[in-house]
Scaffold this active site. Structure first.
Site, mmCIF file in Angstrom:
data_model
loop_
_atom_site.group_PDB
_atom_site.id
_atom_site.type_symbol
_atom_site.label_atom_id
_atom_site.label_comp_id
_atom_site.label_asym_id
_atom_site.label_seq_id
_atom_site.Cartn_x
_atom_site.Cartn_y
_atom_site.Cartn_z
ATOM 1 N N LYS A 40 0.841 -1.200 0.000
ATOM 2 C CA LYS A 40 0.000 0.000 0.000
ATOM 3 C C LYS A 40 0.880 1.255 0.000
ATOM 4 O O LYS A 40 2.086 1.166 0.291
ATOM 5 C CB LYS A 40 -0.929 -0.012 1.226
ATOM 6 C CG LYS A 40 -0.205 -0.019 2.582
ATOM 7 C CD LYS A 40 -1.167 -0.330 3.723
ATOM 8 C CE LYS A 40 -0.443 -0.313 5.062
ATOM 9 N NZ LYS A 40 -1.299 -0.827 6.144
ATOM 10 N N ARG A 140 -10.989 0.055 14.554
ATOM 11 C CA ARG A 140 -10.959 0.754 13.265
ATOM 12 C C ARG A 140 -12.099 0.277 12.376
ATOM 13 O O ARG A 140 -13.048 1.010 12.153
ATOM 14 C CB ARG A 140 -9.577 0.524 12.616
ATOM 15 C CG ARG A 140 -9.285 1.415 11.457
ATOM 16 C CD ARG A 140 -7.813 1.430 11.086
ATOM 17 N NE ARG A 140 -7.267 0.135 10.673
ATOM 18 C CZ ARG A 140 -6.013 -0.041 10.258
ATOM 19 N NH1 ARG A 140 -5.170 0.987 10.238
ATOM 20 N NH2 ARG A 140 -5.579 -1.229 9.887
ATOM 21 N N HIS A 171 -6.647 -7.399 13.265
ATOM 22 C CA HIS A 171 -5.431 -6.575 13.237
ATOM 23 C C HIS A 171 -5.089 -6.171 14.668
ATOM 24 O O HIS A 171 -5.965 -5.753 15.416
ATOM 25 C CB HIS A 171 -5.699 -5.334 12.368
ATOM 26 C CG HIS A 171 -4.477 -4.552 12.018
ATOM 27 N ND1 HIS A 171 -3.348 -5.122 11.482
ATOM 28 C CD2 HIS A 171 -4.206 -3.223 12.108
ATOM 29 C CE1 HIS A 171 -2.436 -4.178 11.255
ATOM 30 N NE2 HIS A 171 -2.937 -3.023 11.633
ATOM 31 N N ARG A 224 0.341 -10.705 6.691
ATOM 32 C CA ARG A 224 0.342 -9.448 5.929
ATOM 33 C C ARG A 224 1.635 -8.722 6.297
ATOM 34 O O ARG A 224 1.706 -8.018 7.302
ATOM 35 C CB ARG A 224 -0.889 -8.612 6.306
ATOM 36 C CG ARG A 224 -2.206 -9.383 6.227
ATOM 37 C CD ARG A 224 -3.391 -8.517 6.590
ATOM 38 N NE ARG A 224 -3.330 -7.933 7.924
ATOM 39 C CZ ARG A 224 -3.879 -8.467 9.014
ATOM 40 N NH1 ARG A 224 -4.550 -9.604 8.951
ATOM 41 N NH2 ARG A 224 -3.779 -7.855 10.179
ATOM 42 N N TYR A 269 14.208 31.274 4.803
ATOM 43 C CA TYR A 269 12.988 32.006 5.177
ATOM 44 C C TYR A 269 12.959 32.285 6.678
ATOM 45 O O TYR A 269 13.311 31.424 7.482
ATOM 46 C CB TYR A 269 11.748 31.184 4.819
ATOM 47 C CG TYR A 269 11.478 31.106 3.342
ATOM 48 C CD1 TYR A 269 11.203 32.252 2.600
ATOM 49 C CD2 TYR A 269 11.488 29.880 2.695
ATOM 50 C CE1 TYR A 269 10.948 32.164 1.238
ATOM 51 C CE2 TYR A 269 11.226 29.788 1.330
ATOM 52 C CZ TYR A 269 10.962 30.946 0.609
ATOM 53 O OH TYR A 269 10.707 30.866 -0.740
ATOM 54 N N CYS A 315 13.004 24.722 2.735
ATOM 55 C CA CYS A 315 12.082 25.356 1.781
ATOM 56 C C CYS A 315 11.282 24.271 1.057
ATOM 57 O O CYS A 315 11.470 23.088 1.286
ATOM 58 C CB CYS A 315 12.845 26.176 0.746
ATOM 59 S SG CYS A 315 14.108 27.259 1.411
ATOM 60 N N ASP A 317 11.584 23.333 -1.993
ATOM 61 C CA ASP A 317 12.382 22.559 -2.946
ATOM 62 C C ASP A 317 13.878 22.514 -2.639
ATOM 63 O O ASP A 317 14.633 21.879 -3.372
ATOM 64 C CB ASP A 317 12.223 23.152 -4.360
ATOM 65 C CG ASP A 317 10.819 23.640 -4.607
ATOM 66 O OD1 ASP A 317 9.935 22.790 -4.723
ATOM 67 O OD2 ASP A 317 10.613 24.868 -4.620
#
Ligand SMILES: *Cc1c(COP(=O)(O)O)cnc(C)c1O
Length: 373
Positions: A40, A140, A171, A224, A269, A315, A317
């Site tokens: 997942k 859940r 689970h 799992r 920044y 930042c 990027d």
């Protein structure tokens, strides 16, 4: 969105490490217990299709995902193995799941009625395989009582031309903890559910990575296996795994700019960092938009085997580091993984920003290219 191939930043995924982790786990399993690799969230950020290929070669018999589209991605890639969607699939998508032979979780009777009603709209719809979810304490999804489970089995039985109960599972919420009291309570509840079952479906499963590593005796005939397949310890550092887990993911980049900054100038920044001396400052072209979160301000990266502190804010990027000396443009910077004698683990990144390695790994975005070695 296009992958950022034209940039100096890569997630490097070590396929041999994934193979080793899965293979080591399979060697410990009873011969009648199958390993389903959990891929997942794009394989916990590692790339679902590539991970699934390695998992299959290592002996995984099927896959688990969280949403239907993740299952469809695997079918599109040509996988014919069983796939289970662990989350709640929309009842209106029941036909799609059935058509692609994707098994889904049966979380409640309300859901089952809606799925049956949906499938009844189509003539000759293929049967939908479901795994009954039992809520033994995770809180859940799933059935909390034997009565509710019995209603579901009855309803499924009455609609056996549409629904096939292929599995039943629960689970655990504390399998990664030293304290086993709550785990034992969940096991006790699960056993009560199982005792009330008239017959066992094809798959009975309870184990995530932690359960299989530390409570192997509970494994049904399927596990799992998620985070540990990627080489990560589900307990963080609390418990020791029974075999060596090899982390598969590294994040590497380069110093794309290096300059001497005089004392008294600020970086980034908000001007949160000010040089106290003449300092060599390097810029790394990765930012929070890649999943390298702002909370990592003050953490470090490795350049030439040495830890270099992140100075100023991260930042979107880019971010800046303080270097011990001038380096050439293009000098390798390791954000996660080994560099020289030193290493930065995903776990240490997670600890620094007060989260778990699961979250750090799956935040890495598509614009970071994944390179498989
Ligand atoms: C994600 C998930 C798993 C895998 O858990 P890991 O801790 O990564 O092994 C197993 N079962 C369910 C129901 C899950 O949601």
């Amino acid at each position: 969105m296009r992958t950022g191939f034209h940039r100096n930043a890569n997630l490097i995924i070590d396929k041999q490490a994934i193979y080793h982790n899965i293979h080591s786990e399979i060697e410990r399993l009873n011969t009648d217990t199958e390993l389903f690799m959990v891929v997942k969230a794009n394989g916990y950020g590692h790339g679902a299709v590539e991970v699934a290929k390695v998992a299959k070669s290592a002996g995984a018999k099927g896959f688990c995902v969280a949403i239907l589209d993740e299952a469809l991605e695997l079918r599109d890639a040509g996988f014919t193995e069983p796939i289970l969607v662990l989350g709640v699939t929309r009842p209106q998508d029941a036909l799609t799941a059935a058509t692609f032979n994707i098994s889904v979780t049966l979380p409640s009777n309300e859901w089952l009625k809606a799925a049956v009603a949906e499938l009844a709209n189509y003539k000759d719809a293929p049967k939908l395989n479901v795994h009954v979810a039992l809520d033994t304490g995770m809180g859940r999804i799933g059935f909390q009582s034997i009565d509710e489970m019995e209603v579901a089995l009855q309803l499924a039985g009455n609609n056996s031309q549409l629904i096939n109960v292929e599995g039943i599972f629960t689970h655990f919420s504390t399998a990664d903890s030293q304290d086993t009291d709550y785990f034992k309570l969940q096991v006790k509840r699960f056993k009560k559910f199982m005792a009330a079952l008239p017959s066992k479906p094809r798959y009975v499963h309870v184990s995530n990575s932690a359960t299989s590593l530390w409570h192997q005796e509970c494994n049904g005939n399927m596990i799992r296996f998620g985070v540990s397949g990627y080489g990560l310890n589900p307990s963080g550092t609390e418990l020791t795994p029974p075999y060596d887990l090899k982390p598969a993911l590294s994040l590497v980049s380069e110093v794309v700019h290096c300059k001497l900054v005089p004392a008294g100038r600020s970086i980034g920044y908000g001007a949160t960092y000010t040089t106290t001396d003449d300092e060599w400052i390097g810029t790394i072209p990765i930012g929070y938009a890649d999943g390298y979160v702002r909370a990592l301000q003050g953490f470090h990266v490795l350049v030439d085997g040495q830890f270099c502190p992140i100075v100023g804010r991260i930042c979107m990027d880019q971010f800046m580091i303080k270097l011990p000396k001038q380096v050439k443009m293009g000098t390798k910077a390791t954000l996660i993984g080994k560099n020289g004698q030193n290493e930065i683990s995903l776990e240490s990144v997670a600890q620094f920003c007060d989260t778990i390695h699961y979250e750090v790994a799956c935040l890495f975005q598509k614009r970071l290219p994944r390179v498989y070695i």
